[in-house]
Motif scaffolding. Structure first.
Motif, PDB file in Angstrom:
ATOM      1  N   UNK A   1     -12.841 -20.630  50.138  1.00  0.00           N
ATOM      2  CA  UNK A   1     -13.799 -19.808  49.140  1.00  0.00           C
ATOM      3  C   UNK A   1     -12.991 -18.888  48.452  1.00  0.00           C
ATOM      4  N   UNK A   2     -13.257 -18.852  47.065  1.00  0.00           N
ATOM      5  CA  UNK A   2     -12.522 -18.015  46.165  1.00  0.00           C
ATOM      6  C   UNK A   2     -12.266 -16.725  46.844  1.00  0.00           C
ATOM      7  N   UNK A   3     -13.208 -16.034  47.499  1.00  0.00           N
ATOM      8  CA  UNK A   3     -12.903 -14.587  47.871  1.00  0.00           C
ATOM      9  C   UNK A   3     -12.291 -14.510  49.139  1.00  0.00           C
ATOM     10  N   UNK A   4     -11.909 -15.663  49.835  1.00  0.00           N
ATOM     11  CA  UNK A   4     -11.222 -15.770  51.166  1.00  0.00           C
ATOM     12  C   UNK A   4      -9.812 -16.425  50.855  1.00  0.00           C
ATOM     13  N   UNK A   5      -9.505 -16.678  49.628  1.00  0.00           N
ATOM     14  CA  UNK A   5      -8.353 -17.469  49.510  1.00  0.00           C
ATOM     15  C   UNK A   5      -7.071 -16.635  49.738  1.00  0.00           C
ATOM     16  N   UNK A   6      -5.995 -17.155  50.607  1.00  0.00           N
ATOM     17  CA  UNK A   6      -4.969 -16.486  51.065  1.00  0.00           C
ATOM     18  C   UNK A   6      -3.756 -16.329  49.724  1.00  0.00           C
ATOM     19  N   UNK A   7      -3.891 -17.448  49.041  1.00  0.00           N
ATOM     20  CA  UNK A   7      -3.083 -17.727  47.717  1.00  0.00           C
ATOM     21  C   UNK A   7      -3.412 -16.527  46.663  1.00  0.00           C
ATOM     22  N   UNK A   8      -4.729 -16.223  46.529  1.00  0.00           N
ATOM     23  CA  UNK A   8      -5.230 -15.261  45.708  1.00  0.00           C
ATOM     24  C   UNK A   8      -4.563 -13.974  46.164  1.00  0.00           C
ATOM     25  N   UNK A   9      -4.904 -13.661  47.395  1.00  0.00           N
ATOM     26  CA  UNK A   9      -4.402 -12.306  48.118  1.00  0.00           C
ATOM     27  C   UNK A   9      -3.043 -12.338  47.833  1.00  0.00           C
ATOM     28  N   UNK A  10      -2.301 -13.411  47.606  1.00  0.00           N
ATOM     29  CA  UNK A  10      -0.505 -13.069  47.684  1.00  0.00           C
ATOM     30  C   UNK A  10      -0.333 -13.012  46.169  1.00  0.00           C
ATOM     31  N   UNK A  11      -1.528 -13.095  45.327  1.00  0.00           N
ATOM     32  CA  UNK A  11      -1.068 -13.007  44.088  1.00  0.00           C
ATOM     33  C   UNK A  11      -0.441 -14.059  43.253  1.00  0.00           C
ATOM     34  N   UNK A  12      -0.795 -15.371  43.787  1.00  0.00           N
ATOM     35  CA  UNK A  12      -0.283 -16.596  43.054  1.00  0.00           C
ATOM     36  C   UNK A  12      -1.146 -16.945  41.992  1.00  0.00           C
TER      37      UNK A  12
ATOM     38  N   UNK B   1       0.538 -26.025  45.429  1.00  0.00           N
ATOM     39  CA  UNK B   1       0.588 -24.766  44.425  1.00  0.00           C
ATOM     40  C   UNK B   1      -0.660 -23.900  44.790  1.00  0.00           C
ATOM     41  N   UNK B   2      -1.230 -23.586  43.647  1.00  0.00           N
ATOM     42  CA  UNK B   2      -2.716 -22.929  43.889  1.00  0.00           C
ATOM     43  C   UNK B   2      -3.760 -23.317  42.962  1.00  0.00           C
ATOM     44  N   UNK B   3      -4.563 -24.187  43.351  1.00  0.00           N
ATOM     45  CA  UNK B   3      -5.533 -25.083  42.625  1.00  0.00           C
ATOM     46  C   UNK B   3      -7.061 -24.607  42.465  1.00  0.00           C
ATOM     47  N   UNK B   4      -7.540 -24.581  41.273  1.00  0.00           N
ATOM     48  CA  UNK B   4      -9.020 -24.479  41.238  1.00  0.00           C
ATOM     49  C   UNK B   4      -9.741 -25.831  41.239  1.00  0.00           C
ATOM     50  N   UNK B   5     -10.409 -26.162  42.236  1.00  0.00           N
ATOM     51  CA  UNK B   5     -10.978 -27.413  42.626  1.00  0.00           C
ATOM     52  C   UNK B   5     -12.315 -27.531  41.827  1.00  0.00           C
ATOM     53  N   UNK B   6     -12.754 -28.536  41.478  1.00  0.00           N
ATOM     54  CA  UNK B   6     -13.995 -28.760  40.719  1.00  0.00           C
ATOM     55  C   UNK B   6     -15.300 -28.119  41.559  1.00  0.00           C
ATOM     56  N   UNK B   7     -15.072 -28.180  42.795  1.00  0.00           N
ATOM     57  CA  UNK B   7     -16.201 -27.501  43.681  1.00  0.00           C
ATOM     58  C   UNK B   7     -16.338 -26.034  43.422  1.00  0.00           C
ATOM     59  N   UNK B   8     -15.067 -25.413  42.940  1.00  0.00           N
ATOM     60  CA  UNK B   8     -15.081 -24.013  42.666  1.00  0.00           C
ATOM     61  C   UNK B   8     -14.118 -23.338  43.978  1.00  0.00           C
ATOM     62  N   UNK B   9     -13.833 -24.355  44.871  1.00  0.00           N
ATOM     63  CA  UNK B   9     -12.960 -23.719  46.005  1.00  0.00           C
ATOM     64  C   UNK B   9     -11.441 -23.792  45.511  1.00  0.00           C
ATOM     65  N   UNK B  10     -10.785 -22.792  46.247  1.00  0.00           N
ATOM     66  CA  UNK B  10      -9.312 -22.963  45.917  1.00  0.00           C
ATOM     67  C   UNK B  10      -8.624 -23.664  47.029  1.00  0.00           C
ATOM     68  N   UNK B  11      -7.306 -24.073  46.735  1.00  0.00           N
ATOM     69  CA  UNK B  11      -6.480 -24.735  47.735  1.00  0.00           C
ATOM     70  C   UNK B  11      -5.007 -25.090  47.265  1.00  0.00           C
ATOM     71  N   UNK B  12      -4.311 -24.919  48.295  1.00  0.00           N
ATOM     72  CA  UNK B  12      -2.957 -24.979  48.121  1.00  0.00           C
ATOM     73  C   UNK B  12      -2.452 -26.199  47.678  1.00  0.00           C
TER      74      UNK B  12
END
Ligand code: ZN
Length: 188
Positions: A168-179, A17-28
């Motif tokens: 990094x949040x500002x480089x997350x491809x899932x954010x860019x796709x609007x997920x 999916x599209x997850x906010x990790x405790x580190x603040x980073x995003x992951x699929x």
């Protein structure tokens, strides 16, 4: 390996999916290893693979750090037909043996962990074993997050290797796709 990944996804251990990790980073992807152990049959299956790896090493005892490794240590030892104990932290946060567990000189150990990311806890368990005069014959885990890059100074085997990519949040491809993003564990 691929079959294991599929099993982990089916058991919702490895979530996509599209997850906010405790580190603040995003992951699929998000890995919730404890979910393996809510299924006794899955626990048995994965621990059997670990037990098979160390079958010929004359293991006396399986040991792992509480709480995460208690079940895997128990189940792996059951399948090897040997003893199992666990380490835990004292009031000062130092890894140690409690509850009357002890280690004999020359006792042969496999150190187990559910998931290895930095290997910190495993190294502390290895130190506990060595300081008490025990011998480490190997390290085993269900999920290796390091891509096999970690070196404990002993044979290290994992049931499966899963490298979770994060951004990094500002480089997350899932954010860019609007997920839409979620915090892990919020999904049933
Ligand atoms: Zn994102």
């Amino acid at each position: 390996m691929q079959e294991t990944i599929t099993t982990l996804k089916e058991a919702n251990v490895l979530q996509e999916g599209h997850f906010l990790l405790t580190s603040g980073r995003h992951s699929g992807q998000y890995l919730q290893c404890a979910k393996i152990f809510q299924d006794p049959q899955l626990s048995e299956k994965f621990c059997k693979q670990l037990a098979n790896i160390f079958q010929k090493d004359n293991v006396d005892t399986v040991i792992g750090p509480a709480i995460g490794a208690i079940i895997i240590s128990y189940e792996t030892s059951r399948q090897l037909g040997v003893k199992n104990i666990f380490t835990e932290r004292d009031a000062n946060g130092k890894m140690c043996l409690r509850r009357g567990f002890n280690i004999s000189k020359g006792e042969r150990f496999v150190v187990v962990e559910d998931v290895i990311t930095t290997g910190g806890s495993v190294r502390e368990v290895i130190d506990v074993v060595k300081e008490a005069g025990g011998e480490v014959v190997g390290v085993g885990c269900i999920v290796d997050r390091t891509g096999g890059k970690i070196d404990f100074g002993f044979p290290f085997k994992a049931v499966v290797s899963v490298e979770v990519v994060s951004y990094e949040a500002n480089e997350c491809p899932l954010c860019k796709m609007g997920v839409s993003i979620e915090k892990p564990g919020s999904r049933k």
